[in-house]
Design a protein around this motif. Structure first.
Motif, PDB file in Angstrom:
ATOM      1  N   THR A 149       0.894  -0.991  -0.066  1.00 35.63           N
ATOM      2  CA  THR A 149       0.037  -0.157   0.113  1.00 35.63           C
ATOM      3  C   THR A 149       0.765   1.239   0.080  1.00 35.63           C
ATOM      4  O   THR A 149       1.589   1.683   0.770  1.00 35.63           O
ATOM      5  CB  THR A 149      -0.962   0.017   1.339  1.00 35.63           C
ATOM      6  OG1 THR A 149      -1.596  -1.173   1.208  1.00 35.63           O
ATOM      7  CG2 THR A 149      -1.767   1.340   1.058  1.00 35.63           C
ATOM      8  N   LEU A 150       0.730   2.031  -1.151  1.00 34.20           N
ATOM      9  CA  LEU A 150       1.135   3.299  -0.972  1.00 34.20           C
ATOM     10  C   LEU A 150       0.408   4.286  -0.124  1.00 34.20           C
ATOM     11  O   LEU A 150      -0.556   4.400  -0.371  1.00 34.20           O
ATOM     12  CB  LEU A 150       1.316   3.833  -2.568  1.00 34.20           C
ATOM     13  CG  LEU A 150       2.025   5.073  -2.824  1.00 34.20           C
ATOM     14  CD1 LEU A 150       3.494   5.046  -2.371  1.00 34.20           C
ATOM     15  CD2 LEU A 150       1.972   5.557  -4.392  1.00 34.20           C
ATOM     16  N   GLY A 151       1.219   4.910   0.872  1.00 31.20           N
ATOM     17  CA  GLY A 151       0.510   5.878   1.687  1.00 31.20           C
ATOM     18  C   GLY A 151       1.418   7.125   2.092  1.00 31.20           C
ATOM     19  O   GLY A 151       2.508   7.130   1.658  1.00 31.20           O
ATOM     20  N   VAL A 152       0.948   7.706   3.058  1.00 33.03           N
ATOM     21  CA  VAL A 152       1.325   9.115   3.459  1.00 33.03           C
ATOM     22  C   VAL A 152       1.294   9.298   4.809  1.00 33.03           C
ATOM     23  O   VAL A 152       0.170   8.871   5.381  1.00 33.03           O
ATOM     24  CB  VAL A 152       0.824  10.177   2.816  1.00 33.03           C
ATOM     25  CG1 VAL A 152       1.240  11.601   3.285  1.00 33.03           C
ATOM     26  CG2 VAL A 152       1.121  10.231   1.147  1.00 33.03           C
ATOM     27  N   LEU A 155       5.635   2.798   1.648  1.00 32.96           N
ATOM     28  CA  LEU A 155       5.107   1.452   1.254  1.00 32.96           C
ATOM     29  C   LEU A 155       4.766   0.819   2.240  1.00 32.96           C
ATOM     30  O   LEU A 155       5.705   0.396   2.963  1.00 32.96           O
ATOM     31  CB  LEU A 155       6.088   0.970   0.245  1.00 32.96           C
ATOM     32  CG  LEU A 155       5.403  -0.177  -0.938  1.00 32.96           C
ATOM     33  CD1 LEU A 155       4.063   0.472  -1.548  1.00 32.96           C
ATOM     34  CD2 LEU A 155       6.479  -0.750  -1.732  1.00 32.96           C
ATOM     35  N   SER A 156       3.333   0.568   2.664  1.00 32.84           N
ATOM     36  CA  SER A 156       3.212  -0.269   3.876  1.00 32.84           C
ATOM     37  C   SER A 156       2.978  -1.605   3.540  1.00 32.84           C
ATOM     38  O   SER A 156       2.641  -2.138   2.451  1.00 32.84           O
ATOM     39  CB  SER A 156       1.788   0.297   4.555  1.00 32.84           C
ATOM     40  OG  SER A 156       1.773   1.637   4.691  1.00 32.84           O
ATOM     41  N   PRO A 180       3.603  -0.839  10.004  1.00 36.28           N
ATOM     42  CA  PRO A 180       4.777  -1.378   9.338  1.00 36.28           C
ATOM     43  C   PRO A 180       5.150  -0.839   7.907  1.00 36.28           C
ATOM     44  O   PRO A 180       3.884  -0.883   7.127  1.00 36.28           O
ATOM     45  CB  PRO A 180       4.398  -3.036   9.250  1.00 36.28           C
ATOM     46  CG  PRO A 180       3.042  -2.982   9.615  1.00 36.28           C
ATOM     47  CD  PRO A 180       2.669  -1.788  10.299  1.00 36.28           C
ATOM     48  N   HIS A 181       5.968  -0.251   7.694  1.00 36.83           N
ATOM     49  CA  HIS A 181       6.109   0.434   6.365  1.00 36.83           C
ATOM     50  C   HIS A 181       7.768   0.493   5.998  1.00 36.83           C
ATOM     51  O   HIS A 181       8.711   0.421   6.819  1.00 36.83           O
ATOM     52  CB  HIS A 181       5.818   1.731   6.322  1.00 36.83           C
ATOM     53  CG  HIS A 181       6.235   2.749   7.242  1.00 36.83           C
ATOM     54  ND1 HIS A 181       6.300   2.661   8.537  1.00 36.83           N
ATOM     55  CD2 HIS A 181       7.282   3.463   6.979  1.00 36.83           C
ATOM     56  CE1 HIS A 181       7.137   3.819   8.998  1.00 36.83           C
ATOM     57  NE2 HIS A 181       7.768   4.060   8.243  1.00 36.83           N
ATOM     58  N   VAL A 182       7.860   0.886   4.686  1.00 38.79           N
ATOM     59  CA  VAL A 182       9.286   1.098   4.122  1.00 38.79           C
ATOM     60  C   VAL A 182       9.436   2.605   3.748  1.00 38.79           C
ATOM     61  O   VAL A 182       8.355   2.885   2.865  1.00 38.79           O
ATOM     62  CB  VAL A 182       9.657   0.260   2.886  1.00 38.79           C
ATOM     63  CG1 VAL A 182      10.981   0.698   2.393  1.00 38.79           C
ATOM     64  CG2 VAL A 182       9.805  -1.070   3.396  1.00 38.79           C
ATOM     65  N   THR A 183      10.183   3.315   4.050  1.00 42.13           N
ATOM     66  CA  THR A 183      10.008   4.820   3.746  1.00 42.13           C
ATOM     67  C   THR A 183      10.537   5.033   2.211  1.00 42.13           C
ATOM     68  O   THR A 183      11.593   4.432   1.905  1.00 42.13           O
ATOM     69  CB  THR A 183      10.812   5.801   4.664  1.00 42.13           C
ATOM     70  OG1 THR A 183      10.355   5.743   6.096  1.00 42.13           O
ATOM     71  CG2 THR A 183      11.029   7.375   4.188  1.00 42.13           C
TER      72      THR A 183
END
Length: 170
Positions: free
Chosen positions: A65-68, A78-79, A115-118
């Motif tokens: 999931t692309l998020g902000v 990117l979650s 949980p995400h990747v910056t």
């Protein structure tokens, strides 16, 4: 500051770096997912983490999931898909760290953690719209966890706690 992170297999690493390249951003550390952040994760906590992690199956991650995060330092990320296995590993990590680390970051505690990747950080609202549009839609990335490490964000030192962490059946 110390961060407990999962680094990815070569294929997932390359895909995230490709997104960074598309966005024109650079990062100090390789692509990773952060499980915990604290002022200090000392030797005793690290030894306990090594022991505990050696008994756990660290699941592959689906970065989907692309998020902000909208805050003073806006973040495009990117979650990871959250499932029971991922939450169990996260919870086990925090069970070990509880009471053994200084100044834990509330953002990474169970119940608060996303949980995400910056992909990009500290961008303006206008830049965020441009960056989002530049890579949307994003193909999901299956990330196998290559290793779990403690990273000292001031010195850059990486202390590997577990190698070949993802042992999921293929």
């Amino acid at each position: 500051m110390h961060a407990l992170v999962a680094f990815f297999d070569d294929e997932a690493d390359a895909k995230v770096r490709g997104l960074w390249q598309q966005l024109g951003v650079k990062h100090e550390y390789p692509p990773h997912l952060t499980y915990a952040v604290a002022g200090t994760i000392g030797p005793k906590a690290r030894a306990e983490l090594r022991e505990d992690l050696s008994r756990l199956w660290v699941p592959d991650l689906w970065l989907h999931t692309l998020g902000v995060f909208s805050a003073t330092e806006n973040v495009l990320h990117l979650s990871a898909v959250v499932d029971a296995e991922l939450l169990a590993v996260h919870s086990a990590i925090h069970d070990v760290l509880a009471g053994k680390v200084r100044n834990p970051s509330a953002y990474y505690l169970p119940g608060n953690w996303v949980p995400h990747v910056t992909l990009a950080h500290d961008v303006t609202d206008g830049e965020m719209k441009q960056l989002f549009a530049a890579i949307f839609p994003v193909e999901p990335v299956r990330a196998k966890v290559r290793e779990v490490s403690v990273v000292d964000t001031q010195t850059g030192e990486v202390d590997v706690l577990l190698r070949k962490a993802s042992t999921a059946p293929r």
